[in-house]
Design an enzyme around this catalytic site. Sequence first.
Site, PDB file in Angstrom:
ATOM      1  N   ASP A 254       0.823  -1.211   0.000  1.00 20.86           N
ATOM      2  CA  ASP A 254       0.000   0.000   0.000  1.00 20.86           C
ATOM      3  C   ASP A 254       0.857   1.262   0.000  1.00 20.86           C
ATOM      4  O   ASP A 254       2.086   1.204   0.195  1.00 20.86           O
ATOM      5  CB  ASP A 254      -0.943  -0.006   1.223  1.00 20.86           C
ATOM      6  CG  ASP A 254      -0.256  -0.461   2.514  1.00 20.86           C
ATOM      7  OD1 ASP A 254       0.992  -0.435   2.568  1.00 20.86           O
ATOM      8  OD2 ASP A 254      -0.954  -0.823   3.463  1.00 20.86           O
TER       9      ASP A 254
ATOM     10  N   ASP B 120      -7.288  -3.090  14.551  1.00 17.74           N
ATOM     11  CA  ASP B 120      -8.650  -3.533  14.246  1.00 17.74           C
ATOM     12  C   ASP B 120      -8.655  -4.777  13.345  1.00 17.74           C
ATOM     13  O   ASP B 120      -9.673  -5.136  12.770  1.00 17.74           O
ATOM     14  CB  ASP B 120      -9.464  -2.398  13.599  1.00 17.74           C
ATOM     15  CG  ASP B 120      -8.812  -1.860  12.321  1.00 17.74           C
ATOM     16  OD1 ASP B 120      -7.825  -2.459  11.844  1.00 17.74           O
ATOM     17  OD2 ASP B 120      -9.301  -0.838  11.792  1.00 17.74           O
TER      18      ASP B 120
ATOM     19  N   HIS C 178      -6.943  -5.200  10.522  1.00 18.63           N
ATOM     20  CA  HIS C 178      -6.788  -4.999   9.080  1.00 18.63           C
ATOM     21  C   HIS C 178      -5.434  -5.485   8.574  1.00 18.63           C
ATOM     22  O   HIS C 178      -4.439  -5.452   9.299  1.00 18.63           O
ATOM     23  CB  HIS C 178      -7.045  -3.532   8.683  1.00 18.63           C
ATOM     24  CG  HIS C 178      -5.978  -2.559   9.075  1.00 18.63           C
ATOM     25  ND1 HIS C 178      -6.183  -1.546   9.984  1.00 18.63           N
ATOM     26  CD2 HIS C 178      -4.694  -2.412   8.659  1.00 18.63           C
ATOM     27  CE1 HIS C 178      -5.074  -0.832  10.100  1.00 18.63           C
ATOM     28  NE2 HIS C 178      -4.150  -1.344   9.313  1.00 18.63           N
TER      29      HIS C 178
ATOM     30  N   GLU D 179      -9.540  -1.935   5.683  1.00 19.92           N
ATOM     31  CA  GLU D 179     -10.207  -1.628   6.943  1.00 19.92           C
ATOM     32  C   GLU D 179     -11.474  -2.479   7.100  1.00 19.92           C
ATOM     33  O   GLU D 179     -11.947  -3.080   6.131  1.00 19.92           O
ATOM     34  CB  GLU D 179     -10.568  -0.133   6.966  1.00 19.92           C
ATOM     35  CG  GLU D 179      -9.352   0.798   6.919  1.00 19.92           C
ATOM     36  CD  GLU D 179      -8.600   0.900   8.250  1.00 19.92           C
ATOM     37  OE1 GLU D 179      -8.597  -0.071   9.025  1.00 19.92           O
ATOM     38  OE2 GLU D 179      -8.006   1.976   8.499  1.00 19.92           O
TER      39      GLU D 179
HETATM   40  C1  GLP Z   1      -0.591   0.130   8.589  1.00 14.73           C
HETATM   41  C2  GLP Z   1      -0.139  -0.675   7.372  1.00 14.73           C
HETATM   42  C3  GLP Z   1      -0.265  -2.173   7.626  1.00 14.73           C
HETATM   43  C4  GLP Z   1       0.435  -2.525   8.938  1.00 14.73           C
HETATM   44  C5  GLP Z   1      -0.222  -1.767  10.077  1.00 14.73           C
HETATM   45  C6  GLP Z   1       0.392  -2.096  11.434  1.00 14.73           C
HETATM   46  O1  GLP Z   1      -1.962   0.166   8.682  1.00 14.73           O
HETATM   47  N1  GLP Z   1      -0.909  -0.330   6.221  1.00 14.73           N
HETATM   48  O2  GLP Z   1       0.314  -2.892   6.541  1.00 14.73           O
HETATM   49  O3  GLP Z   1       0.338  -3.923   9.161  1.00 14.73           O
HETATM   50  O4  GLP Z   1      -0.050  -0.369   9.814  1.00 14.73           O
HETATM   51  O5  GLP Z   1       1.592  -1.409  11.584  1.00 14.73           O
HETATM   52  P1  GLP Z   1       2.626  -1.667  12.756  1.00 14.73           P
HETATM   53  O6  GLP Z   1       3.410  -2.869  12.318  1.00 14.73           O
HETATM   54  O7  GLP Z   1       3.462  -0.431  12.818  1.00 14.73           O
HETATM   55  O8  GLP Z   1       1.849  -1.931  13.993  1.00 14.73           O
END
Ligand code: GLP
Length: 261
Positions: A67, A136, A138, A143
């Site tokens: 993304d 959440d 995702h 989402e």
């Molecule tokens: C964002 C990214 C996800 C990632 C999530 C959790 O939403 N788009 O790909 O898994 O953050 O991030 P973190 O690993 O910093 O908790």
Amino acid sequence: MQVIIAADYEDMSDRAAAIVIEAVRRKPDIVLGLATGSTPEGLYARLVAAHQEDGLDFSRVVTFNLDEYVDLPPDHPQSYRYFMNEKLFDHVNIDKANTHVPNGMAECLSDECARYEQMLLDAGGIDLQVLGIGRDGHIAFNEPGTALHSPTHIAALTPETIEDNSRFFDNSEDVPRFAITMGVGSITHARRCLLLTSGESKAPAARAAIEGPVTSMVTGSALQMHSSTVAIVDAAAAAKLDRIDYYRWQQENWDRIAERL
Ligand code: GLP
């Protein structure tokens, strides 16, 4: 889904790196799906070390990131392109032309989504997809409520995700409201998925994605329908798993026949 309980973040990262390194050695022109966020940073540091110390060759590796924020240019320190360059691409012998991140600056965002999805197909699909998870539940920026067969699309971030990601920005007002994201369908087309989950704050999401019902309200739960997913969950994130003893037991038993697999 195979669930591996790791002792802590470092152990989770070691185990994830072992899987990715083995996959790159077996298939030097592998197509890797990559994630951003704090969770895979330890994995990327280990891949850099494997290149610099053991000569792991990335020259034919192709990557697709999950993304990118809409309207953050690639040289913006919070853009996912910048993150990937800084954490991995700039430190290994990958050909940058083989690294793909959606273009959040595209004038026509729907054309960019279609182009990205087509590039995934043209590359022959993803061999191994690395994933983190949001609080959440995702995956990527899918989402709650996102169709479980969705292709690459534009996502409106939830206030919770904006709040979580605001730690990287000066304030939450600066966090983009939209992102281009591979869909749950694009992700589950990968031949193998590797879900990484670390820390107490992710325990409810880990429980919902791994053991809860399959629902678009927790897009990580779609991985339960995927035939080859390994979830590496550290002890803090595994705290709410009902079947934790079984996962540990299973792991010990798998180890006994590891050489015959
Ligand atoms: C964002 C990214 C996800 C990632 C999530 C959790 O939403 N788009 O790909 O898994 O953050 O991030 P973190 O690993 O910093 O908790």
